[in-house]
Each structure stands twice: as structure tokens, then as C-alpha cells.
Design an enzyme around this catalytic site. Structure first.
Site, PDB file in Angstrom:
ATOM      1  N   ASP A   1      57.192  28.116  40.460  1.00  0.00           N
ATOM      2  CA  ASP A   1      58.198  28.176  39.394  1.00  0.00           C
ATOM      3  C   ASP A   1      59.364  29.087  39.749  1.00  0.00           C
ATOM      4  OD1 ASP A   1      56.665  30.500  39.264  1.00  0.00           O
ATOM      5  OD2 ASP A   1      55.702  29.974  37.375  1.00  0.00           O
TER       6      ASP A   1
ATOM      7  N   ASN B   1      48.129  34.193  28.036  1.00  0.00           N
ATOM      8  CA  ASN B   1      47.940  33.101  27.068  1.00  0.00           C
ATOM      9  C   ASN B   1      47.346  31.852  27.728  1.00  0.00           C
ATOM     10  OD1 ASN B   1      50.068  32.192  28.582  1.00  0.00           O
ATOM     11  ND2 ASN B   1      51.502  31.916  26.888  1.00  0.00           N
TER      12      ASN B   1
ATOM     13  N   HIS C   1      48.433  30.460  30.546  1.00  0.00           N
ATOM     14  CA  HIS C   1      49.360  29.587  31.269  1.00  0.00           C
ATOM     15  C   HIS C   1      49.109  29.645  32.772  1.00  0.00           C
ATOM     16  CE1 HIS C   1      52.824  32.797  31.554  1.00  0.00           C
ATOM     17  NE2 HIS C   1      52.196  32.752  32.705  1.00  0.00           N
TER      18      HIS C   1
ATOM     19  N   GLU D   1      53.137  26.518  29.609  1.00  0.00           N
ATOM     20  CA  GLU D   1      52.721  27.260  28.433  1.00  0.00           C
ATOM     21  C   GLU D   1      51.720  26.444  27.605  1.00  0.00           C
ATOM     22  OE1 GLU D   1      53.411  30.251  28.425  1.00  0.00           O
ATOM     23  OE2 GLU D   1      55.536  30.770  28.306  1.00  0.00           O
TER      24      GLU D   1
END
Ligand code: GLP
Length: 241
Positions: free
Chosen positions: A67, A135, A137, A142
Site C-alpha cells: 500500500d 482493527n 486490517h 479496512e
């Protein structure tokens, strides 16, 4: 999923560096899928040491990163391209033209996503390294990202912006958008190694390993990958022991 529980960050980094070295040595032109974040930094340092000691060469290695932040380029030290240069690319004999990241400065971001999808089709990862967001990810996929998604533009969640603010002077400087490899392209890797350390990752580790396979926890899809190993320290493993 194979789970390797280690004592600490040092041991986790060693196990990841060894796994990468094995893949680099086992192929004529290996493709490594690389991750940023603080978790893999120790392993990159060890890989640079293997190179300095002439135990490993990256001459024929191709790399694809997960990313990049939108709006940051190589002259910004918070961009992932700068991170990779600092922590690995400039420390080993990787050929720059063999290293690939999404371009966060592209004027047409949708076109850039399509370009990166093609790059990934031509460079299927022999090994994909993954860190884990608190979380759940992976990359910047996400919660609630469809599992069949390819490279796409992401609006970062408030949780991720908050987590990543530690790398910036102030939370207002954290980019709100990123381009990420999609979950479908992560799952195409022949082998995946996930690394996680510290008690702040314990819940995400539990959800990834023992939770329902659900888009609410992107990393839970890894339970279905045929060759996925989790290397985790005792703190991050405390809810699965
Ligand atoms: C970022 C990256 C992820 C990384 C995660 C965890 O959000 N996009 O690829 O896995 O952070 O970061 P850290 O290793 O610093 O905990």
C-alpha cells in the site's frame, strides 16, 4: 493457519527474516510481497545484515508492496516508498526497477489502481509478508472490505488514522486516503507470513485466528489460505493461548 509463538520481537523478526531468506534462495526470480509499519522493521534489518555478510543476494528479486498513502511521494519521509528505501531497498542489492509500490502522487488515482492491478498480475507473490492493524486490517483493507476486492482507493478509518498518527507530528497530518492491494491479490500469494507483536494486537490476533470468517475482520480470510503462517509473540498471543 500455522501458528508459531515466540518470546519477543527479536525472535519474531528472526523467524520472518529466515522465512524470507528461504524463499529468496529457493527461486531464480522470487517475488516478495512487502509490508510497512513498525512490525517488519526488525526483519528487514536482519535481511540487510544477511546481505552485508554476503549470505543473501536480492539481485533477481522482485518486490510488490501492499500500500501507499495518497498525497505522499518519495520526498516525504512518511511515504511508504521512503520507508522501504530507508529500511530495505537502499541497504541491499535490489534493483530499483524491480521494486513496485502504488504511486500516491498519481493524478488519476483510479488509473493508478488499474496499473497496480496489472503489476500484481505480472508479479504473483511467492511470499507475502503481512502486519496486522488493531482493527484486523491487512494492507489498508479496512473492516467490511469485500474479500474479492483488487487494488483500490481507500478512505482510512478513524481507528487507523489514530493508530498511524504516532509516525506523524500531529494527527491532522495523517493522510486520510490510501491505495491498497486488495484482499483477492493478497490471497493469490503462494505463501503468506503474518507477523504481530505486543498486547495491543491481541484482540485482532484472536479475531483473525479464532473468529468467524467475516469481512468485519479482514484478516479472518487468512484462515482459508492453504499456506499461511502466523508468527506472534506471547503478548499478542495472550488471547489464543
Ligand atoms: C499500517 C499498514 C499495514 C500494517 C499496519 C500495522 O496501517 N498499512 O500494512 O500492517 O499499519 O502497523 P504496525 O506494524 O506499525 O503495527
Amino acid at each position: 493457519m500455522k501458528i508459531v509463538i515466540v518470546q519477543d520481537y527479536e525472535e519474531m523478526s528472526r523467524a520472518l527474516a529466515d522465512a524470507v531468506a528461504e524463499v529468496v534462495k529457493s527461486s531464480q526470480s522470487p517475488v516478495l510481497g512487502l509490508a510497512t509499519g513498525s512490525t517488519p522493521v526488525g526483519a528487514y534489518k536482519m535481511l540487510a545484515e544477511f546481505f552485508a555478510q554476503k549470505k543473501l543476494s536480492f539481485q533477481n528479486v522482485r518486490t510488490v508492496n501492499l500500500d501507499e498513502y495518497v498525497g505522499l511521494g518519495s520526498d516525504d519521509e512518511q511515504s511508504y516508498v521512503s520507508f522501504m528505501r530507508r529500511n530495505l531497498f537502499d541497504l541491499v542489492d535490489l534493483q530499483r526497477q524491480n521494486t513496485h509500490l502504488p504511486n500516491g502522487l498519481a493524478t488519476d488515482l483510479q488509473q493508478e489502481c488499474l496499473r497496480y492491478r496489472r503489476v500484481l498480475q505480472q508479479n504473483v507473490q511467492d511470499l507475502q509478508i503481512l502486519g496486522l492493524g488493531t482493527n484486523g486490517h491487512i494492507g489498508f483493507n479496512e473492516p467490511n472490505t469485500p474479500f474479492d476486492e483488487q487494488t483500490h482507493l481507500v478512505e482510512l478509518s478513524p481507528n487507523t488514522i489514530h493508530d498511524n498518527a504516532r509516525f506523524f507530528e500531529d494527527v491532522s497530518q495523517v493522510p486520510t486516503k490510501a491505495i491498497t492491494m486488495g484482499i483477492a491479490e493478497i490471497m493469490r500469494a503462494k505463501k503468506i507470513v503474518v507477523v504481530a507483536n505486543g498486547s495491543n494486537k491481541a484482540r485482532a490476533v484472536r479475531d483473525m485466528v479464532c473468529g468467524e470468517i467475516s469481512e468485519r475482520c479482514p484478516a479472518s480470510i487468512l484462515q482459508t489460505h492453504p499456506d499461511c503462517t502466523l508468527i506472534v509473540d506471547t503478548l499478542a498471543a495472550k488471547l489464543i493461548l
